[in-house]
Motif scaffolding. Structure first.
Motif, PDB file in Angstrom:
ATOM      1  N   GLN A   1     -50.027 -25.208  -1.016  1.00  7.53           N
ATOM      2  CA  GLN A   1     -48.582 -25.265  -0.648  1.00  7.53           C
ATOM      3  C   GLN A   1     -48.267 -24.563   0.382  1.00  7.53           C
ATOM      4  O   GLN A   1     -47.639 -25.211   1.345  1.00  7.53           O
ATOM      5  CB  GLN A   1     -47.521 -25.101  -1.984  1.00  7.53           C
ATOM      6  N   GLU A   2     -48.408 -23.296   0.728  1.00 10.21           N
ATOM      7  CA  GLU A   2     -48.437 -22.646   1.953  1.00 10.21           C
ATOM      8  C   GLU A   2     -49.225 -23.233   3.070  1.00 10.21           C
ATOM      9  O   GLU A   2     -48.480 -23.448   4.204  1.00 10.21           O
ATOM     10  CB  GLU A   2     -48.785 -21.143   1.730  1.00 10.21           C
TER      11      GLU A   2
ATOM     12  N   ASN B   1     -47.366 -29.357  -8.866  1.00  9.37           N
ATOM     13  CA  ASN B   1     -47.625 -28.321  -9.848  1.00  9.37           C
ATOM     14  C   ASN B   1     -48.165 -28.740 -11.266  1.00  9.37           C
ATOM     15  O   ASN B   1     -49.075 -28.201 -11.552  1.00  9.37           O
ATOM     16  CB  ASN B   1     -46.457 -27.172  -9.705  1.00  9.37           C
TER      17      ASN B   1
ATOM     18  N   LYS C   1     -50.413 -22.472  -5.226  1.00  3.46           N
ATOM     19  CA  LYS C   1     -49.519 -21.766  -4.239  1.00  3.46           C
ATOM     20  C   LYS C   1     -50.004 -21.737  -2.974  1.00  3.46           C
ATOM     21  O   LYS C   1     -49.467 -21.875  -1.813  1.00  3.46           O
ATOM     22  CB  LYS C   1     -49.014 -20.249  -4.719  1.00  3.46           C
TER      23      LYS C   1
END
Length: 111
Positions: free
Chosen positions: A69-70, A52, A66
């Motif tokens: 990442q998902e 990050n 985010k």
């Protein structure tokens, strides 16, 4: 590229930390499972935090980090679900994946 590779490594460890006990570990005391999972998650954090930081410093927004990442988590979990837990992959899993990929596309358009 380092951000993606670190996120992949992070998600491998997090998937293991959250789900390893479902296959053959259900008889273990829940407190022991929690402690083992925390140990595994510590390794995950060692990949996620730099991922990050590097991504953000490289111009990615928090939203982009985010949603990427998902998407990675979904791919990793799908493989884990099939290979380790022995659960079948259903068309609904693929549809959910397509929706997440759409979200990735929307956040990276014009980037």
């Amino acid at each position: 590229m380092p951000t993606i590779l670190l996120l992949i490594a992070s998600n491998v460890f997090m998937t293991i930390a959250w789900y390893w006990h479902l296959k053959g570990g259900m008889a273990k005391p829940v407190l022991l499972v929690i402690l083992i999972s925390w140990g595994i998650a510590l390794i995950e954090y060692c990949f996620a935090v730099p991922a990050n930081r590097i991504g953000y410093a490289g111009g990615w927004s928090a939203g982009q980090l985010k949603v990427a990442q998902e998407a990675i988590a979904l791919i990793i979990f799908g493989g884990f679900m099939v290979t380790v837990l022995g659960e079948p992959l259903h068309w609904r899993h693929l549809a959910a994946f397509a929706c997440i990929m759409g979200a990735v596309g929307f956040l990276f358009i014009g980037w």
